[in-house]
Design a protein around this motif. Sequence first.
Motif, PDB file in Angstrom:
ATOM      1  N   GLU A 193      62.381  48.597  48.985  1.00  0.00           N
ATOM      2  CA  GLU A 193      63.508  48.367  49.875  1.00  0.00           C
ATOM      3  C   GLU A 193      64.343  49.635  49.974  1.00  0.00           C
ATOM      4  O   GLU A 193      64.565  50.331  48.983  1.00  0.00           O
ATOM      5  CB  GLU A 193      64.377  47.230  49.332  1.00  0.00           C
ATOM      6  CG  GLU A 193      65.539  46.905  50.248  1.00  0.00           C
ATOM      7  CD  GLU A 193      66.473  45.862  49.656  1.00  0.00           C
ATOM      8  OE1 GLU A 193      66.542  44.760  50.225  1.00  0.00           O
ATOM      9  OE2 GLU A 193      67.137  46.145  48.650  1.00  0.00           O
TER      10      GLU A 193
ATOM     11  N   LEU B 167      68.038  50.635  51.031  1.00  0.00           N
ATOM     12  CA  LEU B 167      69.294  49.913  51.223  1.00  0.00           C
ATOM     13  C   LEU B 167      70.460  50.890  51.342  1.00  0.00           C
ATOM     14  O   LEU B 167      70.545  51.852  50.591  1.00  0.00           O
ATOM     15  CB  LEU B 167      69.519  48.990  50.019  1.00  0.00           C
ATOM     16  CG  LEU B 167      70.878  48.327  49.870  1.00  0.00           C
ATOM     17  CD1 LEU B 167      71.091  47.289  50.962  1.00  0.00           C
ATOM     18  CD2 LEU B 167      70.999  47.680  48.502  1.00  0.00           C
TER      19      LEU B 167
ATOM     20  N   LYS C 101      60.990  47.413  54.077  1.00  0.00           N
ATOM     21  CA  LYS C 101      62.290  46.749  54.230  1.00  0.00           C
ATOM     22  C   LYS C 101      63.419  47.765  54.298  1.00  0.00           C
ATOM     23  O   LYS C 101      63.589  48.591  53.416  1.00  0.00           O
ATOM     24  CB  LYS C 101      62.536  45.821  53.045  1.00  0.00           C
ATOM     25  CG  LYS C 101      61.512  44.716  52.940  1.00  0.00           C
ATOM     26  CD  LYS C 101      61.846  43.795  51.793  1.00  0.00           C
ATOM     27  CE  LYS C 101      60.821  42.702  51.665  1.00  0.00           C
ATOM     28  NZ  LYS C 101      59.509  43.219  51.219  1.00  0.00           N
ATOM     29  N   LYS C 102      64.186  47.687  55.379  1.00  0.00           N
ATOM     30  CA  LYS C 102      65.366  48.520  55.496  1.00  0.00           C
ATOM     31  C   LYS C 102      66.565  47.606  55.663  1.00  0.00           C
ATOM     32  O   LYS C 102      66.533  46.674  56.454  1.00  0.00           O
ATOM     33  CB  LYS C 102      65.252  49.457  56.699  1.00  0.00           C
ATOM     34  CG  LYS C 102      64.409  50.678  56.393  1.00  0.00           C
ATOM     35  CD  LYS C 102      64.093  51.474  57.632  1.00  0.00           C
ATOM     36  CE  LYS C 102      62.856  50.921  58.326  1.00  0.00           C
ATOM     37  NZ  LYS C 102      62.420  51.713  59.472  1.00  0.00           N
ATOM     38  N   ARG C 103      67.593  47.850  54.888  1.00  0.00           N
ATOM     39  CA  ARG C 103      68.681  46.892  54.880  1.00  0.00           C
ATOM     40  C   ARG C 103      70.019  47.606  54.805  1.00  0.00           C
ATOM     41  O   ARG C 103      70.168  48.635  54.147  1.00  0.00           O
ATOM     42  CB  ARG C 103      68.516  45.957  53.679  1.00  0.00           C
ATOM     43  CG  ARG C 103      69.440  44.770  53.661  1.00  0.00           C
ATOM     44  CD  ARG C 103      68.839  43.663  52.811  1.00  0.00           C
ATOM     45  NE  ARG C 103      68.884  43.998  51.396  1.00  0.00           N
ATOM     46  CZ  ARG C 103      69.738  43.432  50.526  1.00  0.00           C
ATOM     47  NH1 ARG C 103      70.595  42.513  50.947  1.00  0.00           N
ATOM     48  NH2 ARG C 103      69.728  43.774  49.252  1.00  0.00           N
TER      49      ARG C 103
ATOM     50  N   CYS D  76      74.053  46.741  53.862  1.00  0.00           N
ATOM     51  CA  CYS D  76      74.865  45.686  53.274  1.00  0.00           C
ATOM     52  C   CYS D  76      76.324  46.071  53.408  1.00  0.00           C
ATOM     53  O   CYS D  76      76.766  47.082  52.857  1.00  0.00           O
ATOM     54  CB  CYS D  76      74.479  45.491  51.823  1.00  0.00           C
ATOM     55  SG  CYS D  76      75.529  44.281  51.059  1.00  0.00           S
TER      56      CYS D  76
ATOM     57  N   MET E 164      65.555  46.881  60.908  1.00  0.00           N
ATOM     58  CA  MET E 164      66.579  46.803  59.858  1.00  0.00           C
ATOM     59  C   MET E 164      67.162  45.403  59.811  1.00  0.00           C
ATOM     60  O   MET E 164      67.232  44.700  60.803  1.00  0.00           O
ATOM     61  CB  MET E 164      67.735  47.760  60.169  1.00  0.00           C
ATOM     62  CG  MET E 164      67.382  49.205  60.087  1.00  0.00           C
ATOM     63  SD  MET E 164      68.855  50.159  60.503  1.00  0.00           S
ATOM     64  CE  MET E 164      68.100  51.688  61.012  1.00  0.00           C
ATOM     65  N   LYS E 165      67.606  45.044  58.613  1.00  0.00           N
ATOM     66  CA  LYS E 165      68.340  43.801  58.435  1.00  0.00           C
ATOM     67  C   LYS E 165      69.752  44.161  58.006  1.00  0.00           C
ATOM     68  O   LYS E 165      69.986  45.222  57.445  1.00  0.00           O
ATOM     69  CB  LYS E 165      67.709  42.963  57.323  1.00  0.00           C
ATOM     70  CG  LYS E 165      66.487  42.219  57.751  1.00  0.00           C
ATOM     71  CD  LYS E 165      66.346  40.924  56.963  1.00  0.00           C
ATOM     72  CE  LYS E 165      65.828  41.140  55.562  1.00  0.00           C
ATOM     73  NZ  LYS E 165      65.500  39.872  54.904  1.00  0.00           N
ATOM     74  N   MET E 166      70.683  43.256  58.265  1.00  0.00           N
ATOM     75  CA  MET E 166      72.028  43.526  57.769  1.00  0.00           C
ATOM     76  C   MET E 166      72.581  42.288  57.105  1.00  0.00           C
ATOM     77  O   MET E 166      72.354  41.166  57.540  1.00  0.00           O
ATOM     78  CB  MET E 166      72.953  43.971  58.888  1.00  0.00           C
ATOM     79  CG  MET E 166      74.312  44.373  58.352  1.00  0.00           C
ATOM     80  SD  MET E 166      75.345  45.253  59.526  1.00  0.00           S
ATOM     81  CE  MET E 166      75.870  43.938  60.559  1.00  0.00           C
ATOM     82  N   GLU E 167      73.286  42.514  56.036  1.00  0.00           N
ATOM     83  CA  GLU E 167      73.954  41.425  55.335  1.00  0.00           C
ATOM     84  C   GLU E 167      75.425  41.790  55.300  1.00  0.00           C
ATOM     85  O   GLU E 167      75.786  42.872  54.841  1.00  0.00           O
ATOM     86  CB  GLU E 167      73.382  41.351  53.918  1.00  0.00           C
ATOM     87  CG  GLU E 167      73.768  40.125  53.171  1.00  0.00           C
ATOM     88  CD  GLU E 167      73.066  40.070  51.814  1.00  0.00           C
ATOM     89  OE1 GLU E 167      72.195  40.916  51.538  1.00  0.00           O
ATOM     90  OE2 GLU E 167      73.422  39.185  51.041  1.00  0.00           O
TER      91      GLU E 167
ATOM     92  N   SER F 266      70.245  39.220  60.695  1.00  0.00           N
ATOM     93  CA  SER F 266      71.384  39.523  59.849  1.00  0.00           C
ATOM     94  C   SER F 266      72.037  38.232  59.432  1.00  0.00           C
ATOM     95  O   SER F 266      71.920  37.223  60.101  1.00  0.00           O
ATOM     96  CB  SER F 266      72.427  40.323  60.624  1.00  0.00           C
ATOM     97  OG  SER F 266      71.874  41.536  61.030  1.00  0.00           O
TER      98      SER F 266
ATOM     99  N   ARG G 136      66.223  41.228  44.083  1.00  0.00           N
ATOM    100  CA  ARG G 136      65.355  41.043  45.221  1.00  0.00           C
ATOM    101  C   ARG G 136      64.044  40.445  44.746  1.00  0.00           C
ATOM    102  O   ARG G 136      63.327  41.034  43.964  1.00  0.00           O
ATOM    103  CB  ARG G 136      65.101  42.399  45.882  1.00  0.00           C
ATOM    104  CG  ARG G 136      64.478  42.347  47.229  1.00  0.00           C
ATOM    105  CD  ARG G 136      64.579  43.706  47.883  1.00  0.00           C
ATOM    106  NE  ARG G 136      63.861  44.723  47.128  1.00  0.00           N
ATOM    107  CZ  ARG G 136      62.542  44.837  47.127  1.00  0.00           C
ATOM    108  NH1 ARG G 136      61.803  43.991  47.822  1.00  0.00           N
ATOM    109  NH2 ARG G 136      61.941  45.786  46.434  1.00  0.00           N
TER     110      ARG G 136
END
Lengths: 529, 691
Positions: free
Chosen positions: B6, B8, B120-122, B124, B157-160, B193, B212
Motif C-alpha cells: 500500500e 499511503l 493500492k494507493k490511498r 487519508c 486511488m482511494k480516500m478515507e 472513498s 491493513r
Amino acid sequence: MDLDPEDVFKDEEDDPDNEFFQQSESSKEYVVYLVDASPKMFNTTCPGKDQKDEIHFHVSISCIAESLKTQIICRSYDEVAICFFNTREKKNLQDLNGVFVFNVAEREQLDRPTARLIKEFDCIEESFMREIGSQYGIVPGSRENSLYNALWVAQALLRKGSIKTADKRILLFTNEDDPFGSLQGAAKADMTRTTLQRAKDIQDLGISIELLPLIRLDEEFNVSVLYSDLIGLDSEDLAQFIPSAGQKLEDMKDQLRKRMFTKRIIRRITFHIVKGLSIQLNTYALIRPTVPGAITWLDSVTNRPLKIERSLICEDTGSLIQEPPKRFQPYRNENVKFSMDEISEIKRISTGHLRLLGFKPLCCLKDYHNLRPSTFVYPSDQEVVGSSCIFIALHRSMLRLKRFAVAFYGGSSRPQLVALVARDEITTAGGQMEPPGMHMIYLPYSDDIRDAEEIFPDTEDDAPRADKDQIQKAAALIKRIEMKDFSVFQFANPALQRHYAVLQALALEEDDIPETIDETVPDEEGLAS
Amino acid sequence: MARNKEKLVLLLDVGPSMHGVLPEVEKVCSMLVEKKLIFNKDDEVGVVVFGTEETNNELMDEVGGYENIVVLQDIKVVDGDLIDILKKLPRGTVDGDFLDAIVVGMDMLIKKYKGIYKGKKRLCLITNAIHPTKDSLEGSKEDQVGTLAVQMTAQGMKMESIVVRGILSQDANKRIMDENDRLLSIFSKKTRSRTVYVDSPISLLGALKTRRVTPVTVFRGHLELSQQMKIKVWVYKKTQEEKFPTLKKYSEKAPSTSKFATHQVMVDYEYKSVDDSSTVVPPEQRIKGYRYGPQVVPISDAERDAVKFKPEKGVKLLGFTDASNIIRHYYMKDVYLFIAEPGNTRAILAVSAIARAMKEMNKVAILRCVWRQGQQNVVVGVLTPNISQNNKIPDSFYFNVLPFIEDVREYQFPSFNSFPASWLPNEQQQMAADEFVQMLNLAPSGKEEALLPEFTPNPVLERFYHHLELKSKQPDAAVPPLDETLKRITEPDLELDFENKSVLDSLCKHFELKENSKLKKSARRLLPEKPSGSNGEDGNGNVSDARAVDSIGQEPVVKIEKIGDLTPVQDFEVMMTRRDNPEWVGKAIREMRDKILSLLTNSHGGDNYLVAVECIIALRKGCILEQEPGPYNNLMRYLYRYCQEKEISTFPKLLASMDVTLISKSEAVDSNFTDDEARRFLDKIKPEPKD
C-alpha cells in the motif's frame, strides 16, 4: 492419565476457552436414577404422536437412555447408577428386597457411563420381565418398604467421593403419588415416617432428591400426598413444580429431559451498576459448541496412552532451555523482548468485574456485532442481598424501553465491551423455553470489524439494485420456501453423531458402524414442489 | 507481492482549531505505522500537514498557491523515523484548506508512481472541515471536486476522510460546514472513498483502521436456493478478532553480541510410553485415540478417513423463517459476509431482490454450509439482509452460525414472578430503574452513538504497541499506564454520570444492598481491585504478609486472603480453615500450588527448596483433610517430571528423605493410587544414579 504441564499453571478462571468448552473433573456430578418398576408403571400409558401410546416405564427408560448418550459426549466425568425398585428380583449390596441395581461388566455400580452400559440399557426392556421383574413392594400385611429400601440403596451408592467436589443427586421416576395408599393406620403412619426420615437424612448429607413424576391423562399427580414432604418443596416451589395433568407425551419428555440436568455456574461476577451499587451475578454457558474430545496419543503396539514431553531447544546453540523463556517481537530491526509478567501486565487494564457504562436502543445492536457464543447471566442474593431486586428492576425497564446495556467486562484474557440483552421468560407446556435473565453478547472492537463489502466495485457506476417487481418475485419465493416451525436447535450435529457412532461401534468391537442420518440436508423434493 | 503493498499519504489538519485533538491524531497515526512495521513492512507512507505557518510542497514551487501546506515526509518505506515525526506533529497557526491538501497528496502519489504502480494507493485525510476552502479559479467548487474525483478514480486511488466534529470542534459556521460536507460527499459518491464523522476522542482513535488486512474469501460458489435456482456468491469474514500478537520465544543462550544469532527457540515434542519413560515411541508406532466415556478408542487415520463424515462442498438454503424465530443470543460465532459475485449483475440483482424482500417481510434464511471440499463438518446458520446505504455498494447478507442440539444446555431458572415479594422491586424502585435506563443513554438522538463498536479500538492492543515502541528505544521501559482516552472504554463516562447525578442518586437511594451476614467474605470481594497502571500502585503491595505478621501478635482470627511470601504455610492453614465460604479451600490450594511452583522455579542453587518442601507437606495435609487428593497428586507428578527434565536431583532427594508420598486411596477415597503405588512414586522420584 496424561498430565499437561500447562494444565498445572492454568487457572480455570483465567482461561475463557476452558470455561467455554470444557468440563473439569472437579465439577462432576454423581447421579442415581431411581426408577419405579411397579406394575402400575407398566399398565399406565400416555398418548404419543400418531396415536401411539407409550407406557410410563418406557418413557422413563428412554429419557435415561437419551441422557446417558448426551452425557458420555458432553460430561463424561459424571458418574451414574441405575436402580429399579418395586422389582421381583433383588440385586444390591445391602441385599434389600425389591431393589435392583442395573449394571454391566467392567464397571462399578456408580461409575462413568460406558459404551456397554449404553448399549445394554438400550435393550433392557426386552429382558426386564424375565430377569428383573415387576412387583409391588409395599403391600398390606408386610413390613417391606421398597421406597425406603430404594432410597437407602441410592444413598449407599452415593457414599463415594466428597460432597465438596461433586454434586450428588437422586432422580426418582414414578407415577405413584401415594405409595403407601394401600396401607392403613399405624402401619401406614410408621412407614411414612421412616421413609421421610430416611429422605431427610439423605438430604442432610448434601444429596438432593428430585422427583420426576409421570402423569396420566385423567388424573393429577398429587405431590402434596407424600412427595412435597419427601423432597422438601415449599408451597411456592410447589405451584411451579406440578405439571398439569393431561400433558402430551412430547411435552412431558421435554420437561423430564430439562430437569435431568443441573445448572452449572461458570463464574460468579460482580456487576458495578453505579458507584456504590454493585450486585452479584452468576454466569452460565447455555450455548457452547460441542466438539469431539481431544486426541489422546496411544502406542499402537500396547494401546497404552503416551505422554508428551515438550522441550525447548535454542536454535543457535542447540542447548536445552530450562527456565521459561522470554518472548520477543521483531521491530525496527531489532528484537524487542518481553517477560511474561510484562505481557500479563499489558493485558490487565481493568478489574475482573463487569462495569455498566450505559444503555442503547436495541436497534443499535447490529447483526455483525458478534464474536463468540453468548453467556447467560442471572442474579444471586447469595452474597449480596438485594442483587435480584435491582436486577429484576433493570430487566423490566430494559424490556419495556427496548434497551440493552453496554458494559465493560474486564476479564484477564480478553477485556472487552459486552451488550447485556434482557430476555423475558417464555414457557410452553413442555416447560421453560427461554429463561428470564440477560444474555451477555461479546462486542467486537473496531480492530475486529472488516469492510469487505467495500472492496468492490471498481467502476464509477452505482451498484445494481433490484426493482419493485424483482423484490415481489423474491417475496413470492420466500413464501414458497418457508419453514413455519423452525426452532434454533432442531438439528443434531451430523459430524458429531457420526464420530460417536464410530467410537461406540469400535468400543464395543462391533463390525458394523450404525448409519447416522444427516438431518441438515435440505429436502430437495419438498422444495421443488 | 508488489500488488499487495500500500502507498499511503496522510493528510493531517494541524490548524489551531485542531490542536485539541492532535494528541489523538498523533497516537492513531503512529499506531498505524507501528503496525505496518510489523505486518506490512514494505508499505510506503508520506505525511502532509496543512494549516501551518510555513509552506513547503512541490506544487507551490511549480505552479504557485498551495500555501500553508508542508510535506513533512516524502513517500517512503515505513521506518522508525516516521513514527518519531508523527509523534511530534507541528501545531499550525492558520486555518487549513483540505482541498488543497488533497491535491498535494494526489500530486505526490502521481509523481512518485507515474502510473507504473497498479497496487493500492490511498489518501487519508483527518480534518474537522469547519473552515472555508478557497474558491476555484474556473467553475464552482463542486466542479473542481468533481474533476479531482475523476482523476482520483483514474489513478486508482482511494480516500478515507475522518471528520472530527461535535464536542471536538468549536462552534463553527454552519454554512461552511454544510458546504464542506457536501464537497466531501462528492468524493464518497464518485470515488471509492469513505467519509466518517467522529465526535469523541475514542472514536477518533477507532475510526482509522490501523491494520491493513487483505480480505480472503471463505467460500466462492453457489448459494443454492433450490436445485434449479442458484446465485453466485463470495463469502468473507465481516468480523474476526484481532488477537494479541503471538510473540516468539527468545533464547538467551547465544551471546547477545553475536550478529548471526537468531535467538529463536525450537519446541520439540517427544512421545514416551507412560510405563517406560526411557523409550521414545516413533511416529509410525503412534495411533490417535479418542475418548468415549472412560474408554480411549484407537482409530488410525486411514480407518477414520474411511468412516468419517464427508459432506459435499456447498451452501444450500433450508428455508426462510420469521426473524423472530432466531433470537440474537443464539449467534455462535464471528460474522460472515455474503456478497454477490463482483461484476455479476444478475447475481447482484438476485441478492438485492432477496435481501430487500427479506427485510420487508421480516424474514431470515436458514442455510447449511460446507465451505471447503474435505471439510469434516457442516454448519447450519442464519442469513440476514444487509441493505446497503451507499449507492456504490451492492446489497449483501450477514451470516452467523446457529447451535446444534448438542450445543445447547437447557438449564431451567426460577421465574422472577415466583420470587418472594420482598425480592421484587416495588413501584418506586421500578420508577427509579426506568428513569436510570432511560437517562443513562449512550445513543441520544442527534448525537454520535457513544462506544460504537466500529469506532472503539481495543485498548489492550493500543497499550501493547505503545509499549513496544517505548521498549525499542529503552529496553527496560515499564508498561505504560492505559491511555487516558482509552480508559473511558473501561469506565463509566463521568460527564454522563454527572449530568444524571440525580437519577443515579435516586437509584442508590431506592435500592439497598446488604452483605449476606452468613458470608463474611463478600465485603472483600466487592472492594474494587486496582487495575494495573492506575494511580496508586501501592495497592499492589503484598498485604497479606503484613497481616500474617499481625496475626502472630494479637488477633488469632485474621482473615487471610492470599498466601504471602513470609509465612506461606501459616497463611495456607488459616485460609483452609475459613468456613465463611467454601471457595476458600479451592483458592488456598490453588495459591499454595502456585507458591510451590514459583519457589521452585525461582530457586537459586536450591535456596528455596526447604521452604518448598514445607509448603508441599502442608498442602498434602490440607488435601487429605479436605479429601481432595487431585490437586496435590497432579502437582507432585508435575514436579517429578519438572525435576527430571531440568535434571534437578537435590529436590527429589529432599522429598524422599522427608517421606513425602502421593496421597493414596486409603487417605482420600478419590485418589487413583493404592498405598503401594503412592509409595512407589517415592522410589521413582529418587533420581536414577547418573553415570
